[in-house]
Scaffold this motif. Structure first.
Motif, PDB file in Angstrom:
ATOM      1  N   SER A  22       0.725  -1.164  -0.026  1.00  0.00           N
ATOM      2  CA  SER A  22      -0.090  -0.096  -0.066  1.00  0.00           C
ATOM      3  C   SER A  22       0.735   1.260  -0.014  1.00  0.00           C
ATOM      4  O   SER A  22       1.830   1.174   0.596  1.00  0.00           O
ATOM      5  N   TYR A  25      -1.126   4.807   4.307  1.00  0.00           N
ATOM      6  CA  TYR A  25      -1.684   4.397   5.709  1.00  0.00           C
ATOM      7  C   TYR A  25      -2.665   3.272   5.284  1.00  0.00           C
ATOM      8  O   TYR A  25      -3.765   3.792   4.661  1.00  0.00           O
ATOM      9  N   ASP A  26      -2.513   2.095   5.895  1.00  0.00           N
ATOM     10  CA  ASP A  26      -3.411   1.228   5.536  1.00  0.00           C
ATOM     11  C   ASP A  26      -3.986   0.137   6.603  1.00  0.00           C
ATOM     12  O   ASP A  26      -3.072  -0.919   6.467  1.00  0.00           O
ATOM     13  N   PRO A  27      -4.670   0.302   7.593  1.00  0.00           N
ATOM     14  CA  PRO A  27      -4.625  -0.575   8.841  1.00  0.00           C
ATOM     15  C   PRO A  27      -5.297  -1.772   8.504  1.00  0.00           C
ATOM     16  O   PRO A  27      -5.385  -3.194   9.176  1.00  0.00           O
ATOM     17  N   THR A  28      -5.850  -1.941   7.111  1.00  0.00           N
ATOM     18  CA  THR A  28      -6.863  -3.106   6.796  1.00  0.00           C
ATOM     19  C   THR A  28      -5.987  -4.283   6.402  1.00  0.00           C
ATOM     20  O   THR A  28      -6.564  -5.268   6.304  1.00  0.00           O
ATOM     21  N   VAL A  29      -4.591  -3.970   6.023  1.00  0.00           N
ATOM     22  CA  VAL A  29      -3.979  -5.272   5.903  1.00  0.00           C
ATOM     23  C   VAL A  29      -3.629  -5.989   7.019  1.00  0.00           C
ATOM     24  O   VAL A  29      -2.805  -7.082   7.046  1.00  0.00           O
ATOM     25  N   LEU A  30      -3.701  -5.643   8.521  1.00  0.00           N
ATOM     26  CA  LEU A  30      -3.266  -6.464   9.494  1.00  0.00           C
ATOM     27  C   LEU A  30      -4.197  -7.570   9.562  1.00  0.00           C
ATOM     28  O   LEU A  30      -5.390  -7.698   9.444  1.00  0.00           O
ATOM     29  N   SER A  81       1.652  -9.263   7.859  1.00  0.00           N
ATOM     30  CA  SER A  81       0.847  -8.477   7.806  1.00  0.00           C
ATOM     31  C   SER A  81       1.068  -7.023   8.449  1.00  0.00           C
ATOM     32  O   SER A  81       0.820  -5.818   8.171  1.00  0.00           O
ATOM     33  N   LEU A  82       1.905  -7.149   9.646  1.00  0.00           N
ATOM     34  CA  LEU A  82       2.549  -5.944  10.496  1.00  0.00           C
ATOM     35  C   LEU A  82       3.608  -5.307   9.553  1.00  0.00           C
ATOM     36  O   LEU A  82       3.596  -4.083   9.317  1.00  0.00           O
ATOM     37  N   TYR A  85       1.621  -3.337   6.899  1.00  0.00           N
ATOM     38  CA  TYR A  85       1.120  -2.265   7.637  1.00  0.00           C
ATOM     39  C   TYR A  85       1.817  -0.962   8.081  1.00  0.00           C
ATOM     40  O   TYR A  85       2.032  -0.011   7.809  1.00  0.00           O
ATOM     41  N   SER A  88       3.131   0.720   4.896  1.00  0.00           N
ATOM     42  CA  SER A  88       1.934   1.739   4.510  1.00  0.00           C
ATOM     43  C   SER A  88       2.077   3.101   4.976  1.00  0.00           C
ATOM     44  O   SER A  88       1.724   4.097   4.475  1.00  0.00           O
ATOM     45  N   ASP A 106      -4.267   1.047  16.770  1.00  0.00           N
ATOM     46  CA  ASP A 106      -4.714   0.035  15.614  1.00  0.00           C
ATOM     47  C   ASP A 106      -4.246  -1.400  16.088  1.00  0.00           C
ATOM     48  O   ASP A 106      -5.054  -2.294  15.918  1.00  0.00           O
TER      49      ASP A 106
END
Length: 165
Positions: A22, A25-30, A81-82, A85, A88, A106
């Motif tokens: 990404s 900033y994209d917290p949805t990847v966590l 995933s971290l 994130y 991002s 988050d």
């Protein structure tokens, strides 16, 4: 077989050859997975020596080593995933203190750990290093006292490189 296990746990990124990075900033990847040792308290530490974000005013890059320590409860953060994130933040403009608190918030929302802390060791720019520290203790597990103590105790852990402690 391993791929089927990851998918059944909801892990879609681990081992995925088509990883998408990404650009903001994209917290949805966590993603999370189950803590198989929830009956025991133990600490998980991530050291992220290549963290990058942008100054929200100048747009210049800021570099840091991030330390994330947490005592898991039921869910744990999956490391790839971290990584995605944290990546991002590369084009995201925010102050050091804000970035540290956003990451903490988050991860608390994602995992609901027993305890978590995030320390940003930002490299000097303009002759000043900034080391924001934020932590949180779930009131159900009795770590509030530790959280208060760690706010200033962590300062003694700093190796400033100039002989000061």
């Amino acid at each position: 077989m391993a791929s089927e296990n990851r998918e059944s746990e909801g892990l879609t990124l681990l081992g995925n050859q088509g990883t998408v990075y990404s650009s903001d900033y994209d917290p949805t990847v966590l993603e999370t997975f189950e803590n198989k040792h929830a009956e025991r308290d133990y600490m998980v530490t991530f050291r992220c020596p290549e963290f990058t974000t942008l100054c929200p005013i100048t747009g210049q890059p800021d570099f840091a080593t991030l330390y994330i320590n947490y005592i898991p409860h039921i869910k744990m953060v999956e490391s790839k995933s971290l990584k995605l994130y944290l990546f991002s933040f590369r084009n995201h403009g925010d102050f050091h203190e804000d970035v540290t608190n956003v990451i903490l918030n988050d991860l608390v929302k994602l995992m609901e750990p027993k305890y978590i802390e995030v320390r940003g060791m930002f490299y000097p720019r303009g002759g000043i290093s900034i080391y924001p520290f934020a932590n949180w203790a779930n009131p159900d597990f009795g770590y509030e006292g530790m959280a208060k103590g760690r706010m200033f105790e962590q300062l003694s852990d700093l190796d400033t490189g100039d002989g000061a402690r």
